[in-house]
Design a protein around this motif. Structure first.
Motif, PDB file in Angstrom:
ATOM      1  N   THR A  69      29.877  27.174  38.357  1.00  0.00           N
ATOM      2  CA  THR A  69      31.166  27.178  38.988  1.00  0.00           C
ATOM      3  C   THR A  69      31.699  26.046  39.530  1.00  0.00           C
ATOM      4  O   THR A  69      30.570  25.479  40.339  1.00  0.00           O
ATOM      5  CB  THR A  69      31.262  28.400  39.938  1.00  0.00           C
ATOM      6  OG1 THR A  69      30.955  29.593  39.514  1.00  0.00           O
ATOM      7  CG2 THR A  69      32.512  28.488  40.683  1.00  0.00           C
TER       8      THR A  69
ATOM      9  N   GLN B 247      42.488  32.996  34.072  1.00  0.00           N
ATOM     10  CA  GLN B 247      41.415  33.919  34.815  1.00  0.00           C
ATOM     11  C   GLN B 247      42.144  34.930  35.382  1.00  0.00           C
ATOM     12  O   GLN B 247      41.502  35.720  36.090  1.00  0.00           O
ATOM     13  CB  GLN B 247      40.650  32.807  35.942  1.00  0.00           C
ATOM     14  CG  GLN B 247      39.626  31.923  35.401  1.00  0.00           C
ATOM     15  CD  GLN B 247      38.809  31.506  36.303  1.00  0.00           C
ATOM     16  OE1 GLN B 247      38.347  32.237  37.303  1.00  0.00           O
ATOM     17  NE2 GLN B 247      38.070  30.412  36.070  1.00  0.00           N
TER      18      GLN B 247
ATOM     19  N   GLN C 209      43.644  42.911  32.244  1.00  0.00           N
ATOM     20  CA  GLN C 209      42.892  41.791  31.633  1.00  0.00           C
ATOM     21  C   GLN C 209      43.144  42.208  30.075  1.00  0.00           C
ATOM     22  O   GLN C 209      43.194  41.162  29.139  1.00  0.00           O
ATOM     23  CB  GLN C 209      41.488  41.520  32.226  1.00  0.00           C
ATOM     24  CG  GLN C 209      40.741  40.572  31.450  1.00  0.00           C
ATOM     25  CD  GLN C 209      39.358  40.130  32.147  1.00  0.00           C
ATOM     26  OE1 GLN C 209      38.674  41.088  32.320  1.00  0.00           O
ATOM     27  NE2 GLN C 209      39.241  38.807  32.473  1.00  0.00           N
TER      28      GLN C 209
ATOM     29  N   GLU D 253      37.371  33.026  31.027  1.00  0.00           N
ATOM     30  CA  GLU D 253      36.502  34.321  31.597  1.00  0.00           C
ATOM     31  C   GLU D 253      37.268  35.724  31.094  1.00  0.00           C
ATOM     32  O   GLU D 253      37.824  36.486  31.906  1.00  0.00           O
ATOM     33  CB  GLU D 253      36.511  34.332  33.337  1.00  0.00           C
ATOM     34  CG  GLU D 253      35.824  33.289  33.679  1.00  0.00           C
ATOM     35  CD  GLU D 253      34.285  33.325  33.549  1.00  0.00           C
ATOM     36  OE1 GLU D 253      33.781  34.330  32.915  1.00  0.00           O
ATOM     37  OE2 GLU D 253      33.525  32.390  33.763  1.00  0.00           O
TER      38      GLU D 253
ATOM     39  N   THR E 239      36.385  38.413  29.878  1.00  0.00           N
ATOM     40  CA  THR E 239      35.720  39.617  29.892  1.00  0.00           C
ATOM     41  C   THR E 239      35.218  39.926  31.562  1.00  0.00           C
ATOM     42  O   THR E 239      34.242  41.019  31.778  1.00  0.00           O
ATOM     43  CB  THR E 239      34.655  39.930  29.009  1.00  0.00           C
ATOM     44  OG1 THR E 239      33.605  39.006  29.201  1.00  0.00           O
ATOM     45  CG2 THR E 239      35.019  39.763  27.794  1.00  0.00           C
ATOM     46  N   SER E 240      35.626  39.144  32.595  1.00  0.00           N
ATOM     47  CA  SER E 240      35.079  39.415  33.949  1.00  0.00           C
ATOM     48  C   SER E 240      35.490  40.615  34.461  1.00  0.00           C
ATOM     49  O   SER E 240      34.616  41.007  35.386  1.00  0.00           O
ATOM     50  CB  SER E 240      35.800  38.008  34.640  1.00  0.00           C
ATOM     51  OG  SER E 240      37.147  38.075  34.542  1.00  0.00           O
TER      52      SER E 240
ATOM     53  N   GLU F 142      33.881  45.269  26.800  1.00  0.00           N
ATOM     54  CA  GLU F 142      33.383  43.457  26.705  1.00  0.00           C
ATOM     55  C   GLU F 142      33.063  43.743  25.159  1.00  0.00           C
ATOM     56  O   GLU F 142      33.275  42.793  24.212  1.00  0.00           O
ATOM     57  CB  GLU F 142      32.149  43.302  27.178  1.00  0.00           C
ATOM     58  CG  GLU F 142      31.852  41.797  27.086  1.00  0.00           C
ATOM     59  CD  GLU F 142      30.688  41.466  28.169  1.00  0.00           C
ATOM     60  OE1 GLU F 142      31.114  40.252  28.646  1.00  0.00           O
ATOM     61  OE2 GLU F 142      29.866  42.069  28.351  1.00  0.00           O
TER      62      GLU F 142
ATOM     63  N   THR G  29      33.091  31.106  29.682  1.00  0.00           N
ATOM     64  CA  THR G  29      32.515  32.282  30.175  1.00  0.00           C
ATOM     65  C   THR G  29      31.182  32.041  30.754  1.00  0.00           C
ATOM     66  O   THR G  29      30.584  31.031  30.840  1.00  0.00           O
ATOM     67  CB  THR G  29      32.204  33.368  28.801  1.00  0.00           C
ATOM     68  OG1 THR G  29      31.895  34.425  29.286  1.00  0.00           O
ATOM     69  CG2 THR G  29      31.551  32.710  28.032  1.00  0.00           C
ATOM     70  N   HIS G  30      30.651  33.276  31.754  1.00  0.00           N
ATOM     71  CA  HIS G  30      29.401  33.177  32.303  1.00  0.00           C
ATOM     72  C   HIS G  30      28.794  34.340  31.518  1.00  0.00           C
ATOM     73  O   HIS G  30      27.672  34.671  32.024  1.00  0.00           O
ATOM     74  CB  HIS G  30      29.522  33.528  33.833  1.00  0.00           C
ATOM     75  CG  HIS G  30      29.979  32.313  34.547  1.00  0.00           C
ATOM     76  ND1 HIS G  30      29.101  31.127  34.786  1.00  0.00           N
ATOM     77  CD2 HIS G  30      31.072  32.056  35.216  1.00  0.00           C
ATOM     78  CE1 HIS G  30      30.064  30.319  35.487  1.00  0.00           C
ATOM     79  NE2 HIS G  30      31.146  30.809  35.739  1.00  0.00           N
ATOM     80  N   SER G  31      29.445  35.305  30.838  1.00  0.00           N
ATOM     81  CA  SER G  31      28.993  36.426  30.051  1.00  0.00           C
ATOM     82  C   SER G  31      27.853  36.149  29.128  1.00  0.00           C
ATOM     83  O   SER G  31      28.138  35.359  28.150  1.00  0.00           O
ATOM     84  CB  SER G  31      30.026  37.302  29.661  1.00  0.00           C
ATOM     85  OG  SER G  31      29.357  38.325  28.884  1.00  0.00           O
TER      86      SER G  31
END
Length: 587
Positions: free
Chosen positions: A408, A454, A508, A527, A529-530, A537, A557-559
């Motif tokens: 982040t 986002q 979203q 992001e 799918t946050s 997802e 993404t972080h996914s």
């Protein structure tokens, strides 16, 4: 900050005048009608002063001898104006004088009404044109000038500042044309009656004009300061309003009130400073005018006693003089008012970057099909700190899914904004299929890229309006796209502010439907799918995989699921070393 040189000031002045001319041409019917009414009102006002001559004949018949009504010029008008008006004055009656007053002042008031309505209409129409033009440019370029300049502040400045430049266009018919015509007509009247006295007044006019103009320039300076501090207060209020949840959660409302209180005090001081100057200078000018008027009365009274000026001529001269005073005051204030309007126009024009107003050549649309994205020596400051996004060279293959990952604050969102053209890097270039993208203007009409931020996923309106955003799409296509994302929504369903009553995940997916509609050549997803559960997802990932070969997808993404499904993974480490890795190398 350095002051603009003479060439820059001349260029700005030329742009300002060009804009005024452009607006006058755009509203030529209203402009021409307002000019006509203003000139007619000015000439009718000058004509009204000549009614003092027959009025004197009716009011003072005893000074004219045995036949006062039908031959008043014999004793009452020995001056030049009386000799010129003898044939007409000899046949006047009280009824004709009264009727003339009614007709002339009715016409004058109708002309003034027409000119004022025309000015108000011009101001409203020009204000709309200016706001609409800047709003369109802002939407096209996606940013205001200056990295710290927020969209909320741009809207505030646009709503608060468009009236001043528009008022300048509305002032042209009355104050640039009507008032000079009135001044010439009234001075002509005074010159016919008493050339010597008028000449003496004209000798005193330049220093009086200079002093009055100097005073009104001070008013203009105070007005600019007042507008500037009000703009700062509005920007601060907008900033804190968007920060309200954080303020509430930290019980910082009192701090926010104290913080805005300092700006409020600046506004009050500027308003009081403006009030002192704005009220004192006009009153001073009127007082000086009264002294000049008293001197005129004494001189004219002496002329009447000497028999060189009649009572009717005296009334006409005095009426013209006092009608001339407010006209002269408005003309003296014109320079300061136009300066204030010009400053407001320049401030609005400076809100947007120069490339927002430039015409950019549009490359052939086929170059945008599944483009390869290349970054060269890209460097940009990350908002909110001293971190820097620094990329020496990077390539994102066409028609494949690339996941952009990193801690982040490493600049993932900023990178997507720069690729989209919403942000401008400090250094370096972004290329689509080896073509440098300097601005989003280069995206051809009908071929926009898909973008999911986002947040800010929806606007007030129907579900269909949120997805289509004005694109000519059938309800069937909209419904199909929504169902592909697991959304069973009627396209006519009305959404309120922030997408109510939809949940965060539904909003979203609605934003994803908007981006996927029509299979754009490029998808930029931040992001995406946050707010989604695992099943939703997986549905999104399947849709992205189905675009392989037709759409270039860049997803920050972080996914873990999205990263695993990507063809390529691009790391943005917090230390700003950049490395492109194939997905098999990602653990």
């Amino acid at each position: 900050m350095s002051k603009p040189n003479r060439g820059e000031r001349r260029s700005a002045s030329s742009s300002w005048v060009s804009w005024l001319v452009e607006m006058a041409r755009a509203e030529r019917l209203w402009f021409g009608g307002t000019v006509l009414f203003s000139v007619m009102g000015a000439l009718t006002g000058a004509l009204a002063t000549w009614l003092m001559v027959p009025l004197a004949a009716v009011l003072f018949p005893e000074s004219t001898g045995a036949d006062p009504i039908h031959n008043p010029s014999r004793g009452l008008y020995p001056g030049s104006a009386g000799a010129w008006l003898m044939p007409t004055i000899a046949s006047i009656t009280p009824l004709s004088v009264a009727f003339s007053f009614v007709v002339v002042f009715t016409v004058k008031n109708l002309c003034e009404f027409g000119s004022r309505v025309g000015c108000d209409a011009l101001v409203a129409k020009v204000e709309f044109r200016l706001r609409n033009s800047l709003w369109r440019q802002y939407l096209a370029c996606g940013r205001a000038s200056g990295r710290s300049f927020s969209g909320a502040r741009f809207i505030h400045e646009l709503l608060a500042g468009a009236g001043e430049p528009a008022a300048a266009v509305g002032a042209i018919p009355v104050r640039w044309i009507g008032d000079p015509v009135a001044a010439v007509a009234l001075l002509g009247t005074m010159a016919i009656i008493s050339p010597h006295l008028t000449s003496a007044m004209l000798v005193l006019l330049p220093p009086a004009w200079w002093a009055t103009r100097k005073g009104f320039r001070h008013i203009g300076n105070r007005t600019e300061t007042r507008l500037a501090v009000r703009g700062q207060l509005g920007a601060r209020l907008s900033e804190l309003a968007s920060f309200r949840p954080v303020l509430a959660s930290h019980a910082a409302m009192d701090w926010a009130m104290i913080n805005t209180g300092r700006d409020e005090q600046s506004v009050i001081r500027a308003a009081l400073s403006w009030s002192r100057v704005a009220r004192l200078i006009p009153l001073t000018a009127e007082t000086l005018g009264a002294f000049v008027g008293a001197a005129v009365i004494l001189v004219v009274a002496k002329g009447i006693r000497a028999g060189t000026l009649s009572g009717g001529e005296f009334l006409t001269f005095l009426t013209a003089f006092f009608l001339l005073l407010p006209v002269a005051k408005r003309l003296a204030a014109l320079s300061g008012d136009m300066r204030t309007s010009r400053s407001a126009w320049e401030r609005l024009a400076s809100l947007l970057p120069a490339d927002a107003r430039a015409e950019v050549a549009v490359p052939p649309s086929e170059t945008f099909r599944a483009p390869a994205i290349t970054l060269r020596t890209l460097r940009a400051s990350i908002p909110g700190g001293n971190r820097v996004l620094d990329i020496g060279h990077a390539e994102f293959p066409p028609g494949e899914v690339t996941a952009i990952v990193g801690p982040t604050g490493s600049g993932k969102s900023l990178l997507l904004e720069i690729i989209a053209g919403f942000g401008v890097p400090d250094e370096g270039t972004v290329c689509w299929n080896e073509r440098p993208i300097l601005s989003p203007h280069v995206v051809p009409e009908g071929l926009p890229f898909g973008y999911v931020p986002q947040d800010r996923w929806t606007i007030s309106g129907t579900v269909g309006e949120n997805v289509a955003l004005g694109r000519p799409v059938s309800e069937t296509a909209l419904t199909t796209t929504l169902q592909a994302l697991g959304l069973d929504l009627d396209v006519q369903t009305e959404l309120g502010q922030d997408g109510a009553p939809l949940s965060g995940g539904e909003r979203q997916r609605l934003a994803l439907a908007r981006a996927l509609l029509g299979e754009p050549p490029l998808l930029l997803l931040d992001e995406p799918t946050s707010a989604l559960d695992a099943a939703s997802e997986e549905r999104v990932i399947a849709l992205l995989r189905s675009l392989k070969g037709r759409t270039t997808v860049l997803v920050a993404t972080h996914s873990t699921a999205v990263i695993s499904a990507a063809d390529w993974v691009y790391h943005l480490p917090f230390q700003f070393a950049t490395t492109a890795l194939h997905k098999e190398l990602v653990t």
